[in-house]
Design a protein around this motif. Sequence first.
Motif, PDB file in Angstrom:
ATOM      1  N   ALA A  77      -3.989  -7.813  -5.232  1.00 36.98           N
ATOM      2  CA  ALA A  77      -4.487  -6.928  -4.042  1.00 36.98           C
ATOM      3  C   ALA A  77      -3.723  -6.068  -3.468  1.00 36.98           C
ATOM      4  N   ASN A  78      -2.983  -5.037  -4.308  1.00 38.64           N
ATOM      5  CA  ASN A  78      -2.235  -4.143  -3.759  1.00 38.64           C
ATOM      6  C   ASN A  78      -3.130  -2.748  -3.682  1.00 38.64           C
ATOM      7  N   GLY A  79      -2.862  -1.962  -2.998  1.00 38.16           N
ATOM      8  CA  GLY A  79      -3.433  -0.759  -2.742  1.00 38.16           C
ATOM      9  C   GLY A  79      -4.802  -0.513  -1.736  1.00 38.16           C
ATOM     10  N   SER A  80      -5.228   0.450  -1.861  1.00 39.53           N
ATOM     11  CA  SER A  80      -6.554   0.642  -0.946  1.00 39.53           C
ATOM     12  C   SER A  80      -7.479   1.837  -1.409  1.00 39.53           C
ATOM     13  N   SER A 126      -3.797   6.829  -5.066  1.00 40.16           N
ATOM     14  CA  SER A 126      -4.194   7.455  -6.146  1.00 40.16           C
ATOM     15  C   SER A 126      -3.796   6.567  -7.322  1.00 40.16           C
ATOM     16  N   SER A 127      -2.769   5.541  -7.162  1.00 34.21           N
ATOM     17  CA  SER A 127      -2.247   4.800  -8.341  1.00 34.21           C
ATOM     18  C   SER A 127      -1.601   3.450  -7.759  1.00 34.21           C
ATOM     19  N   MET A 128      -1.527   2.507  -8.734  1.00 35.32           N
ATOM     20  CA  MET A 128      -0.589   1.326  -8.433  1.00 35.32           C
ATOM     21  C   MET A 128       0.739   1.293  -8.820  1.00 35.32           C
ATOM     22  N   ILE A 129       0.697   1.796 -10.219  1.00 34.08           N
ATOM     23  CA  ILE A 129       2.075   1.716 -10.686  1.00 34.08           C
ATOM     24  C   ILE A 129       2.158   3.225 -11.480  1.00 34.08           C
ATOM     25  N   GLU A 130       3.245   4.125 -10.998  1.00 31.81           N
ATOM     26  CA  GLU A 130       3.224   5.664 -11.434  1.00 31.81           C
ATOM     27  C   GLU A 130       4.451   5.648 -12.285  1.00 31.81           C
ATOM     28  N   GLN A 143       0.804  -1.042  -0.086  1.00 31.99           N
ATOM     29  CA  GLN A 143      -0.133   0.019  -0.109  1.00 31.99           C
ATOM     30  C   GLN A 143       0.769   1.238   0.024  1.00 31.99           C
ATOM     31  N   ALA A 144       0.220   2.280  -0.415  1.00 30.14           N
ATOM     32  CA  ALA A 144       1.023   3.599  -0.689  1.00 30.14           C
ATOM     33  C   ALA A 144      -0.063   4.524  -1.005  1.00 30.14           C
ATOM     34  N   ASP A 145      -0.024   5.902  -0.682  1.00 30.72           N
ATOM     35  CA  ASP A 145      -0.977   6.738  -1.076  1.00 30.72           C
ATOM     36  C   ASP A 145      -0.669   7.126  -2.712  1.00 30.72           C
ATOM     37  N   LYS A 146       0.550   6.684  -3.137  1.00 35.13           N
ATOM     38  CA  LYS A 146       1.044   6.993  -4.601  1.00 35.13           C
ATOM     39  C   LYS A 146       1.769   5.797  -4.973  1.00 35.13           C
ATOM     40  N   GLY A 147       1.388   5.180  -5.819  1.00 33.57           N
ATOM     41  CA  GLY A 147       2.160   4.122  -6.347  1.00 33.57           C
ATOM     42  C   GLY A 147       2.314   2.920  -5.287  1.00 33.57           C
ATOM     43  N   SER A 148       1.031   2.348  -5.221  1.00 32.52           N
ATOM     44  CA  SER A 148       1.017   1.174  -4.071  1.00 32.52           C
ATOM     45  C   SER A 148       2.186  -0.002  -4.272  1.00 32.52           C
ATOM     46  N   VAL A 149       2.332  -0.100  -5.572  1.00 32.23           N
ATOM     47  CA  VAL A 149       3.323  -0.945  -5.946  1.00 32.23           C
ATOM     48  C   VAL A 149       4.537  -0.404  -6.287  1.00 32.23           C
ATOM     49  N   LEU A 150       4.498   0.680  -7.194  1.00 32.94           N
ATOM     50  CA  LEU A 150       5.788   1.497  -7.971  1.00 32.94           C
ATOM     51  C   LEU A 150       5.437   2.794  -8.176  1.00 32.94           C
TER      52      LEU A 150
END
Length: 836
Positions: free
Chosen positions: A239-242, A246-250, A208-215
Amino acid sequence: MRHYKKTILATMVMATMPLLAATSSTPIKVTTFVDEDGENPSACSLREALRTAETRVAYGGCTVTDTLSSTQKVIQLEKGVYTLKKELAPNVSVAIWGASPVDWQEKNVLLNDIVNQYPAQIPLQTTIKAENSRIFNTTLGAKALSLNNLILTGGRTADRGGAIYAGADVALQSSQILDSQAKEGGAVYLAGPSTTLTLTKSLIQGNQADKGSVLSMSCFNDVTYAKRTLNLTSNSFIANGSGNSSSMIEFCGESTATLTTNTIAKNIVNSSSGNLIKFTGDTKPGTEENNNSSILSNASNILLTSNTIVENQAFTTLLYDKIGGKVLTYNVLAYNGGVNSYACRYLFGDVVNQEDVSFGIAYNALSLKEGDSTSPINNICDVPKESLKNNTTNLNVSNISIGTLLSPLQAASAYTAFLPIYYPKKNVTEIEVKVDDKTTTKIVGLLDVDGIACSTTDQRGLARIVDGTLYYNPEASNRCDIGSVELMRFTAGDLQDLTNTSISGAMSTYQAQYNFFDNLVKNPNNPDFLTYYKSRLDQYQKLLQYTKANLKYRAIYIDLSNYQLPLPQDTEQADGSYKLEFFNPDLYNVTTEPLGKGQINDTVTDIDGSDKENLVCVWNKDLQQIIFYRKDDSITQAGDKIFCKYTITSKSNPNISSSGLIRAAFANIAPVATDTSLTFKYKEKQKLSLNLLNFANDHGDTGEGGTGPEKNPNKSQFWKNEEGAELPIRLTNVPTNDLSITADRKGACPAPDEKETCYGGNVYVQEVNAFNPFNFSFNYQVYDADGVSSNSATVRTISTATTTDDTRPASSGGGSISFYSIFGLLGLLAYRRFKK
């Protein structure tokens, strides 16, 4: 000088020792799971191993294995969990390996080739777990980091890079990043001016991350774009993110991104504004060269090939603009979000009439608008009209449910290469489409689309084999399946350009391999490999036994598994899982039929059945191979092929059946001549006889102990002239001033060497001068019954004056002078000059 020679020898030996140590590939072995930092000299921790690798000085309980400053260091971890008290900050290029996730007692369920059947793949065995920190930070040392067979879990930071904060190149192979959190880049954040990311056969889940939960990544290096090369191949992003992401890969900077055969599913970003994959400049939609306000360079590119991107919760799955090139082929990009969501969305609104968007799209499964329809479409892929111009390859799935095309997400298992994946379904559906204002019915599905430019392997690593021919059932020829997984269907393929090879050569290879594995079974270098060694020993024992029992003149022995045929079958089980079933002779019948000869181009244009009576094509159940041979000794003329049809049918279900065409040519294998020698007694005038045929053979055609063709089983191995005289031996490079050579008979050699003299029977060799204390040699070759010449072999004559009758003093040395003698003379000369 004697002492000096000893000294220089010792110096040379001592000088090589550091070099040998520096080039050693021995890894630093970590011996404790505890996160120690120098306090325990009897154990080596991961943190201590990294410091030892960096300084090349023993630290804690770690031993130095590589003293060079320029090499990538290797660290080996054991099975278990390594818990970190704080982040690891490597200051040296390092590859860290977890315990190999294999079991040498079991077979790999995804491979049927006996060479690669062992070992079985098992779940990853080694974990690096963070207690309350990031796991890796390479921004200070800016050194490359390679991780293999590892699980990274629990990484935490309020900043960037939950698991990995990268200041240099990062590569993950067969690894996992689980349950990591950050402000930006939940799993990985790329910093540094030119950091690359290579991610292969890995699972990225629950980050998880606010921006780019994966990358996520930095965009600039001072005022220039940061260069990014990203290769993401055969991974599962699950199942990444929440809902706050705002994004999974940025993507940003000058990024070249290639995503191939990945499964991207069950990930979550904000449902009203979140983007699963973001590839935009954010500020200007144009493509002018000096677009410095854009966070994405015009030189950026993203290529998505053979991915399955479904069941994600996102407002937009792929957000794009005019900046950079975008190419999507063979992807399932649908079923993400609901009505008002987008599979593809242009950053600046309506894109239909936009030009110069640089968006290539073909052979994908998407929800597309058709014509001027204004009806809402679930998860539409909104692309420019120019991208779809003259492009009818995309499958519009707007009115097709996901369950019609894909299986449910499969749990990780040995059959999925331990990655969650979807299988495309066999069933297809009928849809109505409009062509030139006429409504027609079209059968659609993800299997076997027209193109062949999908990924060469699927996510499991299985070859797609989309260019194989199928003469008897061309409509069943395999083509690309859309998505990350190729649904394997039982198929016998055609075999082209086969020819017979040396039977004796094959038997020699089998014997050598049998001896090799027999020694390993008796003296295993690793007890874990014993089951594998026994399997290979049994393989070569059977090859030796059953090939010898089935020696056929100029036969072609066809092991279908060497050609990855027949293709295995993905079979759905009662519980909804899938199992890959390979060809098993106990479960299938194999029938064969010789067809005749013919001329071919790309396809068979004509088969002449008049030659059929001379052909034998048969399945041998003991050898588990097809044996294809002729009853006569005719060779195949240029441009012709000899054909055989083989059919494989399930014993339990006759409807499962497939046929293949074998195209072959039969050639004459040249005979073999080997070196030999004669020994002459010094000072005795001797004439020695030699039967050179004892040192030559034509077993390449027959196999040792084999006979001629069925129609002429007593065919001679060697050439005879028209009168029936055997004259197969040709001599060359004879030193006639030193050796006198005669034979029982002689005559002309076979064409095209008929101007040369050939010999038969015994060859008689006599030294011209019995007092000559030297050795000589000459060459010979033999012709087989069809007049084909062997290699050139050597006959050496040895005088006992150079062996048992050598009367020269042992210290005579023949006038030679050693390196150290020269060294001594030079030293003496220098000494005399110094004295003067």
